[in-house]
Design a protein around this motif. Sequence first.
Motif, PDB file in Angstrom:
ATOM      1  N   ARG A 139     -39.079  42.966  87.167  1.00  0.00           N
ATOM      2  CA  ARG A 139     -39.481  44.314  87.603  1.00  0.00           C
ATOM      3  C   ARG A 139     -39.067  44.600  89.046  1.00  0.00           C
ATOM      4  O   ARG A 139     -38.605  45.704  89.333  1.00  0.00           O
ATOM      5  N   ALA A 186     -31.634  51.240  80.500  1.00  0.00           N
ATOM      6  CA  ALA A 186     -32.797  50.356  80.318  1.00  0.00           C
ATOM      7  C   ALA A 186     -33.792  51.097  79.445  1.00  0.00           C
ATOM      8  O   ALA A 186     -33.601  52.271  79.132  1.00  0.00           O
ATOM      9  N   ASN A 187     -34.828  50.414  79.079  1.00  0.00           N
ATOM     10  CA  ASN A 187     -35.816  51.018  78.183  1.00  0.00           C
ATOM     11  C   ASN A 187     -37.225  50.794  78.739  1.00  0.00           C
ATOM     12  O   ASN A 187     -38.003  50.019  78.189  1.00  0.00           O
ATOM     13  N   PRO A 188     -37.515  51.467  79.880  1.00  0.00           N
ATOM     14  CA  PRO A 188     -38.827  51.206  80.485  1.00  0.00           C
ATOM     15  C   PRO A 188     -39.979  51.772  79.658  1.00  0.00           C
ATOM     16  O   PRO A 188     -39.928  52.923  79.218  1.00  0.00           O
ATOM     17  N   LYS A 214     -32.918  43.981  80.884  1.00  0.00           N
ATOM     18  CA  LYS A 214     -33.687  42.802  81.325  1.00  0.00           C
ATOM     19  C   LYS A 214     -32.810  41.540  81.231  1.00  0.00           C
ATOM     20  O   LYS A 214     -32.824  40.701  82.127  1.00  0.00           O
ATOM     21  N   LEU A 260     -30.403  41.517  84.089  1.00  0.00           N
ATOM     22  CA  LEU A 260     -31.043  41.102  85.350  1.00  0.00           C
ATOM     23  C   LEU A 260     -31.287  39.591  85.344  1.00  0.00           C
ATOM     24  O   LEU A 260     -31.052  38.919  86.343  1.00  0.00           O
ATOM     25  N   ASN A 271     -42.692  47.119  77.171  1.00  0.00           N
ATOM     26  CA  ASN A 271     -41.501  46.350  77.562  1.00  0.00           C
ATOM     27  C   ASN A 271     -41.613  45.773  78.970  1.00  0.00           C
ATOM     28  O   ASN A 271     -41.170  44.655  79.233  1.00  0.00           O
TER      29      ASN A 271
HETATM   30  S1  SF4 Z   1     -38.712  46.354  84.102  1.00  0.00           S
HETATM   31 FE1  SF4 Z   1     -38.718  47.302  82.094  1.00  0.00          FE
HETATM   32  S2  SF4 Z   1     -36.940  48.618  82.078  1.00  0.00           S
HETATM   33 FE2  SF4 Z   1     -36.675  47.193  83.748  1.00  0.00          FE
HETATM   34  S3  SF4 Z   1     -35.521  45.496  82.926  1.00  0.00           S
HETATM   35 FE3  SF4 Z   1     -37.651  44.955  82.710  1.00  0.00          FE
HETATM   36  S4  SF4 Z   1     -38.215  45.648  80.676  1.00  0.00           S
HETATM   37 FE4  SF4 Z   1     -36.306  46.668  81.194  1.00  0.00          FE
END
Ligand code: SF4
Length: 357
Positions: free
Chosen positions: A266, A253-255, A29, A32, A259
């Motif tokens: 997203r 990532a850790n969906p 996250k 991103l 989170n």
């Molecule tokens: S959507 Fe979920 S997995 Fe993807 S960056 Fe955001 S918190 Fe992480």
Amino acid sequence: MRKVGKIEYKKIARISPSQFYSMTNCAYKSLLAEAFDKKPLLPISPNAYLGTVLHKMLELISKKEIKTDIEFNERFEAEILLIEKELKQTGYDIFVPLYMNVRDFGIKKIQLKKHLKGAAVQSNQSGNIKFIPEQWFESKDKTIGGKIDLIIESENEIEIIDFKTGAITEDIFDDNGESYQDIKREYQRQLKLYAYLFYDCTGKYPTKLSLVDLSKQKFNVEFSKQECDMIFQEAKALLIKTNNSIDNAIFHANPSESNCKYCLYRPACSFYFQHFKGNNSLNDVCGFIIGVIKYQNGNVSIFIRNENNKITITGFSADKYEYFNSNLNKQISLFNLRKEATEFIYSVIKTTAVYEC
Ligand code: SF4
């Protein structure tokens, strides 16, 4: 309709104690956020905008720039107008006026006013006590940095205070399933990281760490120097690992529901789409447009093929008809929908965003 485009990852130069917890949960996250210059891809909740104003007011009160009720009211109005102007300029006039869009707006303002009383007491203190508001601290290696809300320094005590505009405690369940209230872990770690930054810059550890909420309740956070040092090392290692993932082009990532629920990136997260494929529990829907209808009242509904399900999304304005109709069979993602009582039916809300896949 928006499109994410190619993601240009950028290394993160420095993280703040407040960012650290979110990065621990999902470092991708933060990558991103950096790639999109910290400009969220989904609307920020109006509560967060009010939170910014409340925090700014706390800052001004602790700097003693606001001392009286009249000054408070004038400045509060001015700050709200400023943020509402920004909302309009960034296309989020749907949240204006803010008082209509945030729950407990008035109560929060009244609670905030209680801090004025404390500020008056501070100004009457003897010269031996120093109140240092909003001071920036950065680790010597420049990897971690942030502003400490308030430092109270006396001959024998150094107290670091962090103001919070939301709840400070949460329910914790012990081994027997009994619940009790404790200070949120993220806030405890954040303060310990501030304590380390203070030490790194001054050579001294604070003697007390406190959190203060809007109603002026104070919560003490226990800490040891070893713990603060460990958290700093952890934060540094996480930053290095996260930046290395760009060099290696291998991302993790850790969906999870907790989170991703409030993640404003997203639309750009392939891990999210993979994890929640065919699962619309977060009220986001991804699929192909298979039909569009315009009703006599001007409302538009669309039909989406998602895995093996046909999903109806209602409540678009009439001007969207042409777009959807000319994009039949195109894959799109819709975020922040409202789930209706009937299965596979959703409706559009103020914060709904549509992205092309
Ligand atoms: S959507 Fe979920 S997995 Fe993807 S960056 Fe955001 S918190 Fe992480």
